[in-house]
Design an enzyme around this catalytic site. Structure first.
Site, PDB file in Angstrom:
ATOM      1  CE  LYS A  54     -54.786   0.919 -79.487  1.00  0.00           C
ATOM      2  NZ  LYS A  54     -55.390  -0.194 -78.752  1.00  0.00           N
ATOM      3  CD  GLN A  98     -55.177  -3.886 -78.243  1.00  0.00           C
ATOM      4  OE1 GLN A  98     -54.793  -2.718 -78.159  1.00  0.00           O
ATOM      5  NE2 GLN A  98     -56.136  -4.254 -79.061  1.00  0.00           N
ATOM      6  CG  ASP A 121     -59.583   1.531 -74.654  1.00  0.00           C
ATOM      7  OD1 ASP A 121     -59.499   2.150 -75.731  1.00  0.00           O
ATOM      8  OD2 ASP A 121     -59.144   0.378 -74.488  1.00  0.00           O
TER       9      ASP A 121
END
Ligand code: NAP
Length: 294
Positions: A54, A98, A121
């Protein structure tokens, strides 16, 4: 294999290139450089690989990456304080924590603490509610990638019979909401669905987000259907090595489907490309600028 292979790698690379162009224009025209903070707690090797990939994609697109690597012993209070700090930081336009988090931390509490405008997200309940209500907001990246791929096959998804297998908050539910917003006729199937093969055989567009290796067999597929395989499953391979397969039995489905995503190289690469897109959108919204043209 007669199905068209939906090449997620190439489509994602193209999208990432367009995102980089948009970042370049934003920097040149407005002096704005979008930034994303990826928060990694602990040392889960799979998460470390995801985060590294990422961050590389973020930097390559010209955005700023503000990575935070935190020890697995961190307390919930300490993590909440870091989220508050990132929420207040004007250089940080997107925050991604994460998952999974260590067990002493309530994941939902952390997600709810992220500023919804920075929730790239798309997991914050406010963004989930916005998506379900048809209001603008940030939608989760993997579902966005699935819909993007389906639209490379179909000019419009309106009127298509879509079946989504899986109802997680991360993939199944949001992908179903996005397909509904595209005017598909959506069925959400799950572990309690009766006669799943028959339900799947109705689908012009089948999205499998189950987490069970090759569960969807060739004879579950309607001839000519588009199959989007979200699954990432590690199974034993040759010579004691492991390999990755999807939720769909690819070699069986290939001759029957009209188009299919491979695993790997289908949905996977789209997730990061859509993360860049979400960060760009978040940055523009925070600066009071129109949404980026990508
Ligand atoms: P999850 O939270 O475990 O959800 C799995 C869903 O599948 C659940 O709704 C479950 O139903 C359903 N299911 C399980 N067994 C079933 C069965 N026998 N028949 C019908 N439905 C069944 O998983 P997830 O987070 O959504 O992820 C799904 C897959 O996508 C995983 O392989 C994951 O690794 C992959 N993934 C890929 C990406 C990417 O970037 N490509 C991103 C995220 C996830 P119930 O609700 O009834 O239990």
């Amino acid at each position: 294999m007669s199905a068209r292979i939906i090449d997620g790698k190439t489509i994602a690379a193209d999208l990432r290139g367009k995102a980089a162009d948009a970042v370049h224009r934003l920097r040149g025209d407005r002096g704005v450089v979008p930034g994303i903070a990826v928060v990694l707690v602990g040392d889960n090797p799979a998460s470390e690989v995801y985060v590294r990939n990422k961050s590389k994609a973020v930097t390559e697109s010209g955005m700023h990456a503000f990575d935070r690597k935190l020890p697995s012993s961190i307390s919930e209070v300490e993590l909440l304080a870091i989220i508050a700090e990132l929420n207040a930081d004007e250089e940080v336009n997107g925050i991604l924590v994460q998952l999974p988090l260590p067990k002493q931390i309530d994941t939902q509490k952390i997600i709810a603490a992220i500023d919804p405008g920075k929730d790239v997200d798309g997991f914050h309940p406010l963004n989930a509610g916005r998506l379900a209500s048809g209001l603008p907001g940030l939608a989760p990246c993997t579902p966005l990638g699935c819909v993007f791929l389906a639209k490379t096959v179909h000019e419009t998804l309106a009127g298509l019979e879509a079946v989504v297998i899986g109802r997680s908050n991360i993939v199944g539910k949001p992908v179903a909401q996005l397909l509904l917003a595209e005017n598909a006729t959506v069925t959400i199937a799950h572990s309690k669905t009766n006669d799943l093969p028959s339900v799947c055989r109705r689908a012009d567009l089948l999205v499998a987000a189950i987490g069970r290796p090759e569960m969807v067999r060739g004879d579950w597929i309607k001839p000519g259907a588009t199959v989007i395989d979200v699954g990432i499953n590690r199974v034993p391979g040759e010579n004691g090595k492991s390999r990755i397969v999807g939720d769909v039995a690819y070699t069986e489905a290939g001759p029957i489907a009209g188009a299919i995503t491979p695993v790997p190289g289908g949905v996977g690469p789209m997730t990061i490309a859509c993360l860049l897109l979400n960060t760009l959108r978040a940055a523009c919204a925070q600066k009071g600028l129109p949404p980026p043209k990508v």
